[in-house]
Write an enzyme that holds these catalytic residues in place. Structure first.
Site, PDB file in Angstrom:
ATOM      1  N   ASP A   1      13.775  20.111 -47.716  1.00 33.98           N
ATOM      2  CA  ASP A   1      13.834  20.743 -46.395  1.00 33.98           C
ATOM      3  C   ASP A   1      15.119  20.416 -45.637  1.00 33.98           C
ATOM      4  O   ASP A   1      15.892  19.535 -46.038  1.00 33.98           O
ATOM      5  CB  ASP A   1      12.613  20.360 -45.534  1.00 33.98           C
ATOM      6  CG  ASP A   1      12.221  18.901 -45.705  1.00 33.98           C
ATOM      7  OD1 ASP A   1      13.097  18.071 -45.996  1.00 33.98           O
ATOM      8  OD2 ASP A   1      11.024  18.595 -45.554  1.00 33.98           O
TER       9      ASP A   1
ATOM     10  N   ASN B   1       0.440  12.909 -40.776  1.00 34.79           N
ATOM     11  CA  ASN B   1      -0.472  14.037 -40.534  1.00 34.79           C
ATOM     12  C   ASN B   1      -0.787  14.786 -41.830  1.00 34.79           C
ATOM     13  O   ASN B   1      -1.412  15.829 -41.801  1.00 34.79           O
ATOM     14  CB  ASN B   1       0.131  14.992 -39.492  1.00 34.79           C
ATOM     15  CG  ASN B   1       1.394  15.685 -39.998  1.00 34.79           C
ATOM     16  OD1 ASN B   1       1.860  15.424 -41.107  1.00 34.79           O
ATOM     17  ND2 ASN B   1       1.955  16.565 -39.195  1.00 34.79           N
TER      18      ASN B   1
ATOM     19  N   HIS C   1       1.442  16.137 -43.909  1.00 37.75           N
ATOM     20  CA  HIS C   1       2.402  17.161 -44.329  1.00 37.75           C
ATOM     21  C   HIS C   1       3.135  16.756 -45.601  1.00 37.75           C
ATOM     22  O   HIS C   1       3.317  15.578 -45.882  1.00 37.75           O
ATOM     23  CB  HIS C   1       3.368  17.557 -43.200  1.00 37.75           C
ATOM     24  CG  HIS C   1       4.432  16.557 -42.854  1.00 37.75           C
ATOM     25  ND1 HIS C   1       5.162  16.643 -41.693  1.00 37.75           N
ATOM     26  CD2 HIS C   1       4.914  15.454 -43.490  1.00 37.75           C
ATOM     27  CE1 HIS C   1       6.031  15.657 -41.659  1.00 37.75           C
ATOM     28  NE2 HIS C   1       5.906  14.929 -42.717  1.00 37.75           N
TER      29      HIS C   1
ATOM     30  N   GLU D   1       3.435  21.766 -42.602  1.00 42.33           N
ATOM     31  CA  GLU D   1       2.634  21.048 -41.624  1.00 42.33           C
ATOM     32  C   GLU D   1       1.172  21.530 -41.675  1.00 42.33           C
ATOM     33  O   GLU D   1       0.898  22.629 -42.164  1.00 42.33           O
ATOM     34  CB  GLU D   1       3.194  21.312 -40.212  1.00 42.33           C
ATOM     35  CG  GLU D   1       4.633  20.841 -40.005  1.00 42.33           C
ATOM     36  CD  GLU D   1       4.746  19.351 -39.706  1.00 42.33           C
ATOM     37  OE1 GLU D   1       3.867  18.574 -40.112  1.00 42.33           O
ATOM     38  OE2 GLU D   1       5.749  18.961 -39.075  1.00 42.33           O
TER      39      GLU D   1
END
Ligand code: PGA
Length: 247
Positions: free
Chosen positions: A74, A143, A145, A150
Protein backbone atom coordinates in the site's frame (compact mmCIF):
# COMPACT_ATOMS: atom_id res chain seq x y z
CA UNK A 1 12.90 -19.99 19.73
CA UNK A 2 9.63 -21.75 19.00
CA UNK A 3 7.74 -22.55 22.21
CA UNK A 4 4.57 -23.99 20.70
CA UNK A 5 4.26 -25.69 17.39
CA UNK A 6 1.10 -27.66 18.08
CA UNK A 7 -1.11 -25.55 15.90
CA UNK A 8 -0.50 -25.84 12.17
CA UNK A 9 -1.27 -22.23 11.45
CA UNK A 10 0.07 -20.48 14.55
CA UNK A 11 3.72 -20.38 15.54
CA UNK A 12 4.69 -18.68 18.77
CA UNK A 13 8.19 -17.31 19.42
CA UNK A 14 9.70 -16.18 22.69
CA UNK A 15 10.24 -12.59 21.65
CA UNK A 16 10.34 -10.13 18.75
CA UNK A 17 13.86 -11.19 17.75
CA UNK A 18 12.85 -14.83 17.51
CA UNK A 19 9.79 -13.87 15.48
CA UNK A 20 11.82 -11.78 13.05
CA UNK A 21 14.56 -14.37 12.65
CA UNK A 22 12.06 -17.12 11.89
CA UNK A 23 10.08 -14.94 9.48
CA UNK A 24 13.21 -13.85 7.62
CA UNK A 25 14.33 -17.49 7.46
CA UNK A 26 11.07 -18.45 5.74
CA UNK A 27 11.58 -15.69 3.18
CA UNK A 28 15.21 -16.69 2.65
CA UNK A 29 14.23 -20.32 2.12
CA UNK A 30 11.64 -19.23 -0.43
CA UNK A 31 14.35 -17.29 -2.30
CA UNK A 32 16.75 -20.18 -2.14
CA UNK A 33 14.12 -22.59 -3.52
CA UNK A 34 13.14 -20.14 -6.27
CA UNK A 35 15.59 -17.34 -6.92
CA UNK A 36 13.07 -15.40 -9.04
CA UNK A 37 10.39 -15.44 -6.33
CA UNK A 38 7.70 -12.78 -6.28
CA UNK A 39 7.40 -11.33 -2.79
CA UNK A 40 4.57 -9.26 -1.33
CA UNK A 41 5.89 -6.83 1.27
CA UNK A 42 4.39 -4.74 4.08
CA UNK A 43 5.48 -1.62 5.90
CA UNK A 44 4.99 -0.81 9.58
CA UNK A 45 6.84 -1.46 12.82
CA UNK A 46 6.39 -5.22 12.76
CA UNK A 47 8.44 -6.02 9.63
CA UNK A 48 11.37 -3.74 10.51
CA UNK A 49 13.23 -6.50 12.34
CA UNK A 50 12.46 -8.92 9.50
CA UNK A 51 14.02 -6.52 6.99
CA UNK A 52 17.05 -6.08 9.27
CA UNK A 53 17.56 -9.83 9.43
CA UNK A 54 17.17 -10.19 5.64
CA UNK A 55 19.76 -7.43 5.15
CA UNK A 56 22.10 -9.24 7.54
CA UNK A 57 21.61 -12.48 5.60
CA UNK A 58 22.28 -10.63 2.36
CA UNK A 59 25.54 -9.17 3.72
CA UNK A 60 26.84 -12.11 5.69
CA UNK A 61 25.34 -15.12 3.95
CA UNK A 62 25.01 -13.89 0.36
CA UNK A 63 21.22 -14.08 0.34
CA UNK A 64 20.51 -13.01 -3.22
CA UNK A 65 17.62 -10.76 -4.25
CA UNK A 66 18.88 -10.05 -7.77
CA UNK A 67 16.22 -12.13 -9.50
CA UNK A 68 13.40 -11.46 -7.03
CA UNK A 69 10.40 -9.23 -7.71
CA UNK A 70 8.52 -7.30 -5.03
CA UNK A 71 5.07 -5.76 -4.72
CA UNK A 72 4.31 -3.54 -1.76
CA UNK A 73 0.92 -3.65 -0.10
CA UNK A 74 0.00 0.00 0.00
CA UNK A 75 0.81 3.69 -0.19
CA UNK A 76 -0.84 6.85 1.10
CA UNK A 77 -2.76 8.73 -1.54
CA UNK A 78 -1.13 12.11 -2.12
CA UNK A 79 2.34 11.24 -0.77
CA UNK A 80 5.29 10.94 -3.12
CA UNK A 81 7.97 8.30 -2.49
CA UNK A 82 10.25 11.17 -1.46
CA UNK A 83 7.92 12.14 1.41
CA UNK A 84 9.51 11.03 4.67
CA UNK A 85 6.30 9.34 5.83
CA UNK A 86 5.48 7.60 2.55
CA UNK A 87 5.74 3.86 2.40
CA UNK A 88 7.98 4.18 -0.66
CA UNK A 89 10.45 6.09 1.48
CA UNK A 90 10.11 3.56 4.30
CA UNK A 91 10.94 0.69 1.97
CA UNK A 92 13.85 2.54 0.42
CA UNK A 93 15.44 3.33 3.79
CA UNK A 94 14.71 0.08 5.62
CA UNK A 95 15.17 -2.44 2.85
CA UNK A 96 15.57 -1.63 -0.84
CA UNK A 97 18.73 0.48 -0.51
CA UNK A 98 20.43 -2.28 1.45
CA UNK A 99 19.88 -5.39 -0.66
CA UNK A 100 20.55 -6.24 -4.30
CA UNK A 101 17.02 -6.07 -5.68
CA UNK A 102 16.90 -4.70 -9.21
CA UNK A 103 15.02 -1.41 -9.43
CA UNK A 104 12.93 -2.68 -12.33
CA UNK A 105 11.66 -5.51 -10.16
CA UNK A 106 10.42 -3.29 -7.33
CA UNK A 107 6.73 -2.36 -7.54
CA UNK A 108 5.28 0.36 -5.36
CA UNK A 109 1.87 1.93 -5.73
CA UNK A 110 2.35 5.58 -6.68
CA UNK A 111 0.52 7.82 -4.23
CA UNK A 112 0.90 10.73 -6.67
CA UNK A 113 -0.56 8.95 -9.71
CA UNK A 114 -2.60 11.25 -11.98
CA UNK A 115 -5.27 8.60 -12.10
CA UNK A 116 -5.19 6.42 -8.97
CA UNK A 117 -7.81 4.02 -10.37
CA UNK A 118 -5.64 3.33 -13.42
CA UNK A 119 -2.60 3.00 -11.15
CA UNK A 120 -4.41 0.29 -9.17
CA UNK A 121 -5.49 -1.60 -12.30
CA UNK A 122 -1.95 -1.50 -13.68
CA UNK A 123 -0.59 -2.74 -10.36
CA UNK A 124 -2.90 -5.77 -10.43
CA UNK A 125 -1.96 -6.39 -14.07
CA UNK A 126 1.74 -6.27 -13.12
CA UNK A 127 1.16 -8.84 -10.37
CA UNK A 128 -0.57 -11.08 -12.92
CA UNK A 129 2.26 -10.62 -15.44
CA UNK A 130 4.77 -11.58 -12.74
CA UNK A 131 2.85 -14.83 -12.28
CA UNK A 132 1.23 -13.87 -8.97
CA UNK A 133 2.85 -13.58 -5.57
CA UNK A 134 4.80 -16.57 -4.27
CA UNK A 135 5.17 -15.35 -0.70
CA UNK A 136 3.17 -12.55 0.89
CA UNK A 137 4.34 -11.11 4.20
CA UNK A 138 1.59 -9.34 6.12
CA UNK A 139 1.25 -7.43 9.35
CA UNK A 140 -2.11 -6.96 11.00
CA UNK A 141 -3.77 -3.85 12.37
CA UNK A 142 -5.27 -3.83 15.85
CA UNK A 143 -8.60 -3.52 14.06
CA UNK A 144 -7.87 -6.61 11.95
CA UNK A 145 -6.95 -4.78 8.75
CA UNK A 146 -4.54 -6.33 6.26
CA UNK A 147 -2.71 -3.65 4.32
CA UNK A 148 -5.33 -0.93 4.12
CA UNK A 149 -8.20 -3.37 3.68
CA UNK A 150 -10.04 -1.88 6.63
CA UNK A 151 -13.02 -3.47 8.44
CA UNK A 152 -16.12 -2.95 6.29
CA UNK A 153 -19.41 -4.66 5.48
CA UNK A 154 -17.85 -5.75 2.20
CA UNK A 155 -14.26 -5.93 1.02
CA UNK A 156 -12.89 -4.96 -2.39
CA UNK A 157 -11.17 -7.73 -4.31
CA UNK A 158 -9.08 -5.62 -6.67
CA UNK A 159 -6.38 -3.13 -5.70
CA UNK A 160 -8.23 0.10 -5.00
CA UNK A 161 -8.35 3.51 -3.38
CA UNK A 162 -9.23 2.79 0.24
CA UNK A 163 -10.49 5.06 2.99
CA UNK A 164 -8.50 4.79 6.21
CA UNK A 165 -10.38 3.82 9.33
CA UNK A 166 -10.62 6.49 12.04
CA UNK A 167 -8.85 4.12 14.43
CA UNK A 168 -5.99 3.72 11.94
CA UNK A 169 -5.65 7.48 11.50
CA UNK A 170 -5.63 7.87 15.30
CA UNK A 171 -2.75 5.38 15.54
CA UNK A 172 -0.69 7.27 12.96
CA UNK A 173 -1.51 10.74 14.35
CA UNK A 174 1.76 10.78 16.30
CA UNK A 175 3.89 10.25 13.22
CA UNK A 176 2.07 12.87 11.16
CA UNK A 177 1.68 15.42 13.98
CA UNK A 178 -2.11 15.16 14.25
CA UNK A 179 -4.92 12.93 13.04
CA UNK A 180 -6.01 15.60 10.54
CA UNK A 181 -2.64 15.40 8.84
CA UNK A 182 -2.85 11.63 8.30
CA UNK A 183 -3.98 11.06 4.71
CA UNK A 184 -7.62 10.00 4.52
CA UNK A 185 -7.05 7.60 1.65
CA UNK A 186 -4.50 5.11 0.44
CA UNK A 187 -3.89 2.87 -2.52
CA UNK A 188 -4.34 -0.64 -1.18
CA UNK A 189 -3.59 -4.03 -2.67
CA UNK A 190 -6.98 -5.75 -2.76
CA UNK A 191 -7.84 -8.95 -0.97
CA UNK A 192 -7.79 -10.99 -4.18
CA UNK A 193 -4.09 -10.58 -5.07
CA UNK A 194 -3.31 -11.10 -1.38
CA UNK A 195 -5.44 -14.21 -1.30
CA UNK A 196 -4.03 -15.59 -4.55
CA UNK A 197 -0.54 -15.52 -3.03
CA UNK A 198 0.72 -19.07 -2.91
CA UNK A 199 1.94 -18.69 0.65
CA UNK A 200 1.05 -16.10 3.28
CA UNK A 201 3.00 -15.25 6.42
CA UNK A 202 1.30 -12.93 8.90
CA UNK A 203 3.58 -11.59 11.62
CA UNK A 204 2.49 -9.81 14.81
CA UNK A 205 4.18 -8.87 18.04
CA UNK A 206 3.31 -7.21 21.31
CA UNK A 207 0.34 -7.34 23.66
CA UNK A 208 -1.62 -4.80 21.58
CA UNK A 209 -2.05 -7.50 18.91
CA UNK A 210 -3.02 -10.36 21.24
CA UNK A 211 -6.78 -9.77 21.03
CA UNK A 212 -6.92 -9.42 17.27
CA UNK A 213 -4.77 -12.52 16.70
CA UNK A 214 -7.22 -14.52 18.82
CA UNK A 215 -10.13 -13.07 16.85
CA UNK A 216 -8.62 -13.66 13.41
CA UNK A 217 -8.12 -17.34 14.27
CA UNK A 218 -11.50 -17.78 15.98
CA UNK A 219 -12.89 -20.11 13.32
CA UNK A 220 -15.30 -17.45 12.08
CA UNK A 221 -14.93 -15.25 9.01
CA UNK A 222 -16.08 -11.64 9.17
CA UNK A 223 -15.33 -8.78 6.79
CA UNK A 224 -15.38 -6.53 9.87
CA UNK A 225 -12.16 -8.36 10.71
CA UNK A 226 -10.47 -8.66 7.31
CA UNK A 227 -7.60 -10.84 8.54
CA UNK A 228 -10.14 -13.53 9.54
CA UNK A 229 -10.61 -14.30 5.83
CA UNK A 230 -7.07 -15.63 5.75
CA UNK A 231 -8.27 -18.68 7.68
CA UNK A 232 -9.68 -19.86 4.35
CA UNK A 233 -6.24 -19.72 2.71
CA UNK A 234 -4.65 -23.14 2.43
CA UNK A 235 -1.10 -21.99 3.08
CA UNK A 236 -1.18 -19.43 5.88
CA UNK A 237 1.22 -19.26 8.80
CA UNK A 238 0.70 -16.76 11.61
CA UNK A 239 3.92 -15.99 13.45
CA UNK A 240 3.67 -14.19 16.78
CA UNK A 241 5.80 -13.43 19.79
CA UNK A 242 4.69 -14.62 23.24
CA UNK A 243 3.01 -11.29 24.00
CA UNK A 244 0.80 -11.46 20.92
CA UNK A 245 -0.06 -15.13 21.41
CA UNK A 246 -3.77 -15.69 21.98
CA UNK A 247 -5.01 -17.60 25.07
P1 PGA B 1 2.46 -2.27 12.58
O1 PGA B 1 1.30 -2.16 11.50
O2 PGA B 1 3.37 -3.32 12.08
O3 PGA B 1 3.09 -0.92 12.61
O4 PGA B 1 1.80 -2.65 13.87
C1 PGA B 1 0.67 -3.30 11.06
C2 PGA B 1 -0.54 -2.95 10.26
O5 PGA B 1 -1.22 -1.97 10.58
O6 PGA B 1 -0.83 -3.69 9.31
Amino acid sequence: MMIDDNAQILRIYKDYNGLCTATAKEIAEQLQRKTDSVLGLPTGKTPMGVYQELIRMHREEDLDFSKATTFNLDEYLGLSPQHALSYGHFMEVHFFSQVNLQRKNIHLLNGMADNPEVECREFDAAIERAGGIDLMLLGIGRNGHIGFNEPQSSLTLATHVARLDDSTRDLYAGEFGSREKVPEQALAMGVLPIFKSRRILLAANGSAKKKVIGEMLSGKVDTLLPASLLQLHGNLTVLVDAEAAPE
